[in-house]
Design an enzyme around this catalytic site. Structure first.
Site, PDB file in Angstrom:
ATOM      1  NE  ARG A 179      -2.595   1.078   3.495  1.00  7.66           N
ATOM      2  CZ  ARG A 179      -3.316   0.865   4.599  1.00  7.66           C
ATOM      3  NH1 ARG A 179      -4.579   0.484   4.494  1.00  7.66           N
ATOM      4  NH2 ARG A 179      -2.797   1.029   5.789  1.00  7.66           N
ATOM      5  CE  LYS A 231      -2.078   4.934   6.549  1.00  2.00           C
ATOM      6  NZ  LYS A 231      -3.194   5.350   7.404  1.00  2.00           N
ATOM      7  CD  GLU A 265     -11.840   6.199   5.754  1.00  2.00           C
ATOM      8  OE1 GLU A 265     -11.301   5.113   5.970  1.00  2.00           O
ATOM      9  OE2 GLU A 265     -11.310   7.093   5.064  1.00  2.00           O
TER      10      GLU A 265
HETATM   11  N1  PXG Z   1      -9.138   4.836   7.399  1.00  2.00           N
HETATM   12  C1  PXG Z   1      -8.200   5.792   7.474  1.00  2.00           C
HETATM   13  C2  PXG Z   1      -8.500   7.157   6.977  1.00  2.00           C
HETATM   14  C3  PXG Z   1      -6.946   5.476   8.016  1.00  2.00           C
HETATM   15  O1  PXG Z   1      -6.006   6.403   8.075  1.00  2.00           O
HETATM   16  C4  PXG Z   1      -7.714   3.215   8.395  1.00  2.00           C
HETATM   17  C5  PXG Z   1      -8.918   3.579   7.844  1.00  2.00           C
HETATM   18  C6  PXG Z   1      -7.500   1.794   8.815  1.00  2.00           C
HETATM   19  O2  PXG Z   1      -6.608   1.149   7.906  1.00  2.00           O
HETATM   20  P1  PXG Z   1      -5.643  -0.041   8.360  1.00  2.00           P
HETATM   21  O3  PXG Z   1      -4.941  -0.434   7.121  1.00  2.00           O
HETATM   22  O4  PXG Z   1      -4.732   0.521   9.399  1.00  2.00           O
HETATM   23  O5  PXG Z   1      -6.492  -1.116   8.890  1.00  2.00           O
HETATM   24  C7  PXG Z   1      -6.706   4.177   8.489  1.00  2.00           C
HETATM   25  C8  PXG Z   1      -5.381   3.839   9.080  1.00  2.00           C
HETATM   26  C9  PXG Z   1      -3.209   7.103  13.806  1.00  2.00           C
HETATM   27  C10 PXG Z   1      -3.224   6.009  12.819  1.00  2.00           C
HETATM   28  O6  PXG Z   1      -2.099   7.499  14.175  1.00  2.00           O
HETATM   29  C11 PXG Z   1      -4.176   5.938  11.844  1.00  2.00           C
HETATM   30  C12 PXG Z   1      -4.129   4.895  10.923  1.00  2.00           C
HETATM   31  C13 PXG Z   1      -3.180   3.958  10.981  1.00  2.00           C
HETATM   32  C14 PXG Z   1      -2.255   4.041  11.966  1.00  2.00           C
HETATM   33  C15 PXG Z   1      -2.253   5.084  12.893  1.00  2.00           C
HETATM   34  O7  PXG Z   1      -4.270   7.565  14.241  1.00  2.00           O
HETATM   35  N2  PXG Z   1      -5.043   4.878   9.973  1.00  2.00           N
END
Ligand code: PXG
Length: 296
Positions: A55, A154, A187
């Site tokens: 990703r 991301k 989301e």
């Molecule tokens: N939606 C968004 C907008 C994200 O940024 C997820 C869903 C979940 O994706 P994953 O692949 O992690 O299951 C994310 C991921 C933080 C933090 O510091 C945020 C994420 C990942 C790690 C840390 O708040 N977001």
């Protein structure tokens, strides 16, 4: 004696935290121009490392950012950073910035991207929320349309999510539900959302503006193993209000029940049975799979 400092990977070297510095001319700082991943370490193994790296490289390709390392080198650098810090459980933040350039947006003025790998810990929500479930509010801040910026990238520009997070906190909730421009649930600010209704599970499709979350994919697979049907469906607040259960997934959040939206109880206002089973299955998988770290 001074506390041991975290070792940070910065452009090919492991340096103590106090020396891990980047230029004020880095476009990651000046413009949020760059990409990142958040990855978990469980029990001495990095969970879903290949998926996260894939990703990351796709995010970079989408914004025309040339990675200074090939994926195998990035994998080695990540494992090396975890090992150097002796972390058996923790959280990795992998950041690739556009690098140093001149003032002005033009990314072609930045000759080399910078790679930062931080291996530490993360605590997204208070411990009690993991047992009792968290509260949600609907944010007025919408997810941008894919025509503005693909939700699949991301990027280092998380202001949209941060504004939504501020709304959630100011509204007295732990997390915020973000709708897309059409008013459908996309989301949460850093998590994907699922509901349970009549024994079936529903989650917004990626096309609604959700990140293709790696924990989301894991949850869908685990539900299948449990013999539970999980479908992608357009969801509105109504569907959450009338759901039996609701849960969120994310690398930082893991799998966590949500028990309230806009001060209304979801189901009976307690973490649901299916959610609890999924949390347990997730813990087992996370603690028994992943890329092994070789510690010194
Ligand atoms: N939606 C968004 C907008 C994200 O940024 C997820 C869903 C979940 O994706 P994953 O692949 O992690 O299951 C994310 C991921 C933080 C933090 O510091 C945020 C994420 C990942 C790690 C840390 O708040 N977001």
């Amino acid at each position: 004696m001074a506390a041991t400092q975290t070792l940070i990977y910065l452009d090919g070297k492991l340096v103590p935290e106090s020396e891990a510095k980047i230029s004020v001319f880095d476009h990651g700082l000046l413009y949020g121009d760059g990409v990142f991943e958040g990855i978990r370490i469980y029990n001495g193994r990095v969970f879903k490392l290949t998926e996260h790296l894939t990703r990351l490289y796709e995010s970079a390709r989408s914004i025309l950012l040339t990675m200074p390392l090939i994926m195998q080198e990035m994998e080695q650098a990540t494992l090396q950073t975890v090992a150097a810090n002796g972390l058996r459980d923790g959280y990795i933040r992998l950041v690739v910035t556009r690098g140093v350039g001149s003032l002005g947006l033009n990314p072609y003025q930045c000759p080399k991207a910078s790679v930062i790998i931080i291996a530490g810990t993360i605590k997204l929500y208070p411990e009690k929320v993991y047992g009792e479930g968290l509260t949600l509010i609907t944010c007025a801040t919408r997810r941008p349309s894919p025509a503005a910026l693909s939700p699949q990238v991301k990027s280092l520009n998380y202001l949209n999510n941060i504004m939504a997070k501020i709304e959630a906190i100011q509204g007295g909730a732990e997390e915020g539900v973000m709708l897309n421009e059409q008013g459908y649930v996309a989301e949460c600010t850093g998590d994907n959302l699922f509901i349970v209704k009549g024994g079936e599970v529903f989650t917004p499709p990626i096309s609604a503006g959700a990140l293709d979350g790696i924990t989301r994919r894991v949850a869908i697979d685990l539900l299948k193993e449990m013999g539970v049907v999980c479908q992608e469906a357009s969801l509105t607040r109504h569907d959450i209000f009338t759901a039996d259960e609701c849960f969120l997934t994310g690398t930082a959040a893991e799998v966590i029940a949500a028990v309230e939206l806009d001060r209304r109880s979801i189901g009976d206002g307690k973490p649901g049975l299916l959610t609890q089973k999924l949390v347990e299955k997730f813990k087992v998988l996370a603690n028994s799979t992943g890329t092994a770290v070789t510690y010194p």
